[in-house]
Design a protein around this motif. Sequence first.
Motif, PDB file in Angstrom:
ATOM      1  N   ASP A   1     -49.941 -21.394  79.944  1.00 56.22           N
ATOM      2  CA  ASP A   1     -49.923 -23.171  81.448  1.00 56.22           C
ATOM      3  C   ASP A   1     -49.692 -24.122  81.730  1.00 56.22           C
ATOM      4  O   ASP A   1     -51.256 -24.235  80.652  1.00 56.22           O
ATOM      5  N   ARG A   2     -48.952 -24.968  81.841  1.00 53.56           N
ATOM      6  CA  ARG A   2     -49.416 -26.551  81.457  1.00 53.56           C
ATOM      7  C   ARG A   2     -50.293 -26.984  82.143  1.00 53.56           C
ATOM      8  O   ARG A   2     -51.280 -27.822  81.476  1.00 53.56           O
TER       9      ARG A   2
ATOM     10  N   THR B   1     -36.534 -29.022  66.440  1.00 56.04           N
ATOM     11  CA  THR B   1     -37.424 -28.352  66.858  1.00 56.04           C
ATOM     12  C   THR B   1     -36.529 -26.644  67.700  1.00 56.04           C
ATOM     13  O   THR B   1     -37.380 -25.925  67.836  1.00 56.04           O
ATOM     14  N   GLN B   2     -36.196 -27.401  68.210  1.00 59.14           N
ATOM     15  CA  GLN B   2     -35.115 -26.181  69.245  1.00 59.14           C
ATOM     16  C   GLN B   2     -34.580 -25.615  67.909  1.00 59.14           C
ATOM     17  O   GLN B   2     -35.274 -23.766  68.750  1.00 59.14           O
ATOM     18  N   HIS B   3     -34.378 -24.958  67.159  1.00 60.71           N
ATOM     19  CA  HIS B   3     -34.300 -24.091  65.960  1.00 60.71           C
ATOM     20  C   HIS B   3     -35.316 -23.060  65.650  1.00 60.71           C
ATOM     21  O   HIS B   3     -35.513 -22.067  66.170  1.00 60.71           O
ATOM     22  N   LEU B   4     -36.369 -24.211  66.028  1.00 59.75           N
ATOM     23  CA  LEU B   4     -37.922 -23.533  64.989  1.00 59.75           C
ATOM     24  C   LEU B   4     -38.486 -23.126  66.814  1.00 59.75           C
ATOM     25  O   LEU B   4     -38.815 -21.801  66.477  1.00 59.75           O
ATOM     26  N   LEU B   5     -38.416 -23.078  67.648  1.00 62.28           N
ATOM     27  CA  LEU B   5     -39.153 -23.072  68.955  1.00 62.28           C
ATOM     28  C   LEU B   5     -38.011 -21.493  68.856  1.00 62.28           C
ATOM     29  O   LEU B   5     -38.754 -20.956  70.059  1.00 62.28           O
TER      30      LEU B   5
ATOM     31  N   ARG C   1     -46.818 -32.759  70.505  1.00 69.98           N
ATOM     32  CA  ARG C   1     -47.230 -31.963  71.798  1.00 69.98           C
ATOM     33  C   ARG C   1     -47.430 -30.860  71.508  1.00 69.98           C
ATOM     34  O   ARG C   1     -46.110 -30.172  71.335  1.00 69.98           O
ATOM     35  N   VAL C   2     -47.956 -29.482  71.785  1.00 67.79           N
ATOM     36  CA  VAL C   2     -47.502 -28.224  70.650  1.00 67.79           C
ATOM     37  C   VAL C   2     -46.457 -27.621  72.113  1.00 67.79           C
ATOM     38  O   VAL C   2     -46.880 -28.721  73.303  1.00 67.79           O
ATOM     39  N   LEU C   3     -45.608 -27.641  71.409  1.00 71.50           N
ATOM     40  CA  LEU C   3     -44.125 -26.748  72.929  1.00 71.50           C
ATOM     41  C   LEU C   3     -44.243 -25.424  72.547  1.00 71.50           C
ATOM     42  O   LEU C   3     -42.921 -25.238  73.234  1.00 71.50           O
ATOM     43  N   HIS C   4     -44.689 -24.574  71.489  1.00 67.38           N
ATOM     44  CA  HIS C   4     -44.467 -23.290  71.709  1.00 67.38           C
ATOM     45  C   HIS C   4     -45.020 -22.389  72.582  1.00 67.38           C
ATOM     46  O   HIS C   4     -46.278 -23.134  72.882  1.00 67.38           O
ATOM     47  N   ASN C   5     -44.466 -21.480  72.916  1.00 72.34           N
ATOM     48  CA  ASN C   5     -45.213 -20.954  73.620  1.00 72.34           C
ATOM     49  C   ASN C   5     -45.363 -21.317  75.602  1.00 72.34           C
ATOM     50  O   ASN C   5     -47.042 -20.884  75.652  1.00 72.34           O
ATOM     51  N   PHE C   6     -45.004 -21.631  76.200  1.00 76.29           N
ATOM     52  CA  PHE C   6     -45.016 -22.211  77.383  1.00 76.29           C
ATOM     53  C   PHE C   6     -44.163 -21.499  78.588  1.00 76.29           C
ATOM     54  O   PHE C   6     -43.581 -21.240  78.218  1.00 76.29           O
ATOM     55  N   GLU C   7     -44.235 -21.608  80.172  1.00 72.08           N
ATOM     56  CA  GLU C   7     -43.981 -20.889  80.595  1.00 72.08           C
ATOM     57  C   GLU C   7     -43.585 -21.549  81.636  1.00 72.08           C
ATOM     58  O   GLU C   7     -45.047 -21.915  82.360  1.00 72.08           O
ATOM     59  N   PRO C   8     -42.471 -22.612  82.353  1.00 71.58           N
ATOM     60  CA  PRO C   8     -41.346 -22.270  81.243  1.00 71.58           C
ATOM     61  C   PRO C   8     -41.418 -22.781  80.104  1.00 71.58           C
ATOM     62  O   PRO C   8     -42.331 -23.673  79.482  1.00 71.58           O
TER      63      PRO C   8
END
Length: 95
Positions: free
Chosen positions: A71-72, A56-60, A6-13
């Motif tokens: 919004d999730r 991945t964590q570095h990229l995000l 799944r896309v993991l970028h730009n979510f809150e939280p």
Amino acid sequence: MCRNIRVLHNFEPPATDDEVEAAAIQYVRKVSGTTRPSQANEEAFDEAVRAVMAATQHLLGSLVTKAPPRDREVEAAKAKARAAERYGNRAAASG
């Protein structure tokens, strides 16, 4: 397998470590061609998962966006609607 990433970028939280790990596992499974490594390959598999997680964590952490966080729940509803359109009533009944 990879369509489960799944896309993991730009979510809150922001994406959790569990979400990053799940994506890393899916990626390594796809690239290695196996869902369960043999005992001989388990260490290499686990090391690859850790490396992909770190990347991945570095990229995000490095990505920048001006878009508002997603919004999730809204994204999940969109995905469910796409699945219903693609698969018909089967997806709507199983959701």
